[in-house]
Design an enzyme around this catalytic site. Structure first.
Site, short mmCIF file in Angstrom:
data_model
loop_
_atom_site.label_atom_id
_atom_site.label_comp_id
_atom_site.label_asym_id
_atom_site.label_seq_id
_atom_site.Cartn_x
_atom_site.Cartn_y
_atom_site.Cartn_z
N SER A 11 0.35 -1.18 0.19
CA SER A 11 -0.31 0.13 0.03
C SER A 11 0.95 1.13 0.31
O SER A 11 0.47 2.46 -0.78
CB SER A 11 -1.16 -0.13 0.95
OG SER A 11 -0.14 -0.56 2.51
N ARG A 33 5.07 -11.09 -7.65
CA ARG A 33 4.38 -11.62 -8.45
C ARG A 33 3.47 -11.18 -9.55
O ARG A 33 2.81 -10.38 -9.21
CB ARG A 33 2.72 -11.76 -7.11
CG ARG A 33 2.85 -12.36 -5.42
CD ARG A 33 1.67 -12.77 -5.57
NE ARG A 33 1.52 -11.50 -4.46
CZ ARG A 33 -0.32 -11.20 -5.10
NH1 ARG A 33 -0.44 -11.58 -5.36
NH2 ARG A 33 -0.11 -10.57 -4.39
N LYS A 106 9.98 1.50 7.93
CA LYS A 106 10.66 2.11 9.26
C LYS A 106 10.51 1.18 10.17
O LYS A 106 8.84 0.04 10.78
CB LYS A 106 8.67 2.97 9.68
CG LYS A 106 8.26 3.95 8.72
CD LYS A 106 7.10 4.93 8.91
CE LYS A 106 7.58 6.21 8.05
NZ LYS A 106 5.50 6.74 8.07
N ALA A 140 -1.04 5.61 4.04
CA ALA A 140 -0.75 5.34 2.43
C ALA A 140 -2.66 5.58 1.75
O ALA A 140 -2.62 6.20 1.16
CB ALA A 140 -0.48 3.82 2.61
N LYS A 191 7.07 4.87 16.79
CA LYS A 191 5.87 5.32 16.78
C LYS A 191 4.59 4.16 16.30
O LYS A 191 4.16 3.79 16.49
CB LYS A 191 5.52 6.61 15.96
CG LYS A 191 6.05 6.20 14.36
CD LYS A 191 4.80 4.70 13.04
CE LYS A 191 5.25 4.56 12.07
NZ LYS A 191 3.74 4.60 11.57
N ASP A 244 3.68 11.53 12.82
CA ASP A 244 3.84 10.22 12.46
C ASP A 244 3.20 9.41 13.07
O ASP A 244 2.57 8.82 13.43
CB ASP A 244 5.16 9.50 12.04
CG ASP A 244 4.72 8.12 11.52
OD1 ASP A 244 3.85 7.82 10.85
OD2 ASP A 244 6.56 8.15 11.09
N SER A 254 -4.80 2.99 11.10
CA SER A 254 -3.04 2.78 11.31
C SER A 254 -3.24 1.06 11.20
O SER A 254 -3.60 0.41 12.31
CB SER A 254 -2.80 3.39 12.63
OG SER A 254 -1.79 2.64 13.11
N GLU A 281 4.47 -3.98 11.61
CA GLU A 281 5.54 -4.08 11.96
C GLU A 281 6.70 -3.50 12.93
O GLU A 281 6.81 -3.72 13.40
CB GLU A 281 6.01 -2.39 10.97
CG GLU A 281 7.72 -2.12 10.75
CD GLU A 281 8.43 -3.10 10.60
OE1 GLU A 281 9.31 -3.41 10.51
OE2 GLU A 281 8.15 -3.36 9.10
#
Length: 333
Positions: A11, A33, A106, A140, A191, A244, A254, A281
């Protein structure tokens, strides 16, 4: 015309490719892919990640990384942080010698505690003066919808930062340049962990006082780590820091906050991954961030609590009790 390669079709990589195209760049994306890269080229849509967004017709995609990077002025890395070393070891010889290499990632690498710019320099054999970090409130879907947003474009070479900022400046996307790569990266990495903690509070039904406390003390943790590693304290008061952090901790878009909400509702990490088919993440990087903090003598109690929940099965409410029972310190600590 600036030629850009965007390696990654998730994204954020797709949204940033759209920004680059809107800024007048020629963009080639790389993905694993063929069905997805063909879809992007033929239908101008990424049905897996941003299905409702029509991409500029100037964006094409390929499964051949060398083809994507051929003669590129800017190479953008938009891949999971824990896989980037493996990819760069295969691609190092294909990265054009004078290209800016941009990190949208990130995280902090597990095992080595390297920041992403350090991994790029080491595994990709890219001089630090060519490594550029883009970070800020980068949800995104909103950026792909061309809602107004801004980010930090940081490089130790300010001219290189300006070059990348020019390539991604549009009426809806405002880049601010800087040279504090360390602070910009740490703000973006930590974050995610704080977003998990705020999500847990939300999942437990706790209110805005609790969430504001986590956000504020999370920012203090980030700044302490940044100070230990030589970052500019002012960075954490800007887009790559508190900006952020706010977006990640407060928005239902998020991934980290959403993952944390489900943990707070009593689901295990494995159950959340099974239900969503994705890992935030912060789940991947929380341990490496804590390892980095401990190696530098930095106290990060919220990060430590998130690691205990994610990796050791601690209940989120017990994490909260442990944080509240810590010895009181001055607000400046």
């Amino acid at each position: 015309m600036t030629r850009c390669a965007v390696l990654g079709t998730g994204s954020w990589g797709t949204a940033f490719a759209l920004v680059l195209a809107d800024a007048g760049c020629q963009v080639t994306m790389w993905g694993r892919r063929a069905e997805l890269t063909d879809q992007i080229t033929r239908t101008h849509r990424n049905g897996d990640y941003l299905p409702d967004i029509e991409l500029p017709a100037s964006i094409v995609a390929t499964t051949d990384a060398a083809q994507a990077m051929r003669d590129a002025d800017v190479v953008v890395l938009a891949l999971p942080s824990q896989t980037i070393r493996e990819h760069l070891m295969q691609w190092a010889d294909r990265i054009p010698a004078q290209a800016a290499v941009v990190s949208l990632m990130k995280g902090v690498e597990l095992g080595t505690t390297r920041r992403m710019s350090e991994v790029i320099a080491e595994a990709g054999r890219v001089a630090p003066e060519r490594v550029v970090v883009v970070s800020g409130p980068n949800l995104a879907p909103e950026i792909a919808q061309r809602q107004p947003a801004a980010s930090v474009v940081a490089c130790v070479d300010h001219e290189m930062a300006d070059r990348v900022a020019h390539a991604c400046a549009t009426p809806a996307f405002r880049p601010y340049t800087g040279t504090d790569v360390v602070g910009t990266e740490l703000g973006g990495a930590v974050k995610n962990v704080i977003g998990l903690a705020v999500g847990m509070a939300e999942g437990m039904g706790l209110g805005d006082n609790t969430k504001a406390t986590i956000v504020t003390r999370g920012l203090a943790e980030t700044a302490r780590l940044g100070e230990a590693l030589g970052a500019d304290p002012a960075t954490f008061a800007g887009l790559a820091g508190v900006g952020d952090l706010i977006a990640t901790c407060m928005s239902p878009l998020s991934r980290n906050r959403t993952f944390g909400v489900q943990l707070g509702q009593g689901r295990s990490v494995a159950e959340v991954i099974a239900a969503t088919r994705q890992t935030a993440e912060g789940v991947k990087s929380c341990q490496s961030i804590l390892d980095l903090a401990r190696a530098n003598g930095v106290d990060m109690p919220i990060t430590e609590g998130v690691v205990a929940v994610v990796h050791h099965g601690l209940a989120p409410d017990e994490m909260g009790r442990r944080l509240l029972s810590r010895a009181r310190k001055a607000e400046a600590d």
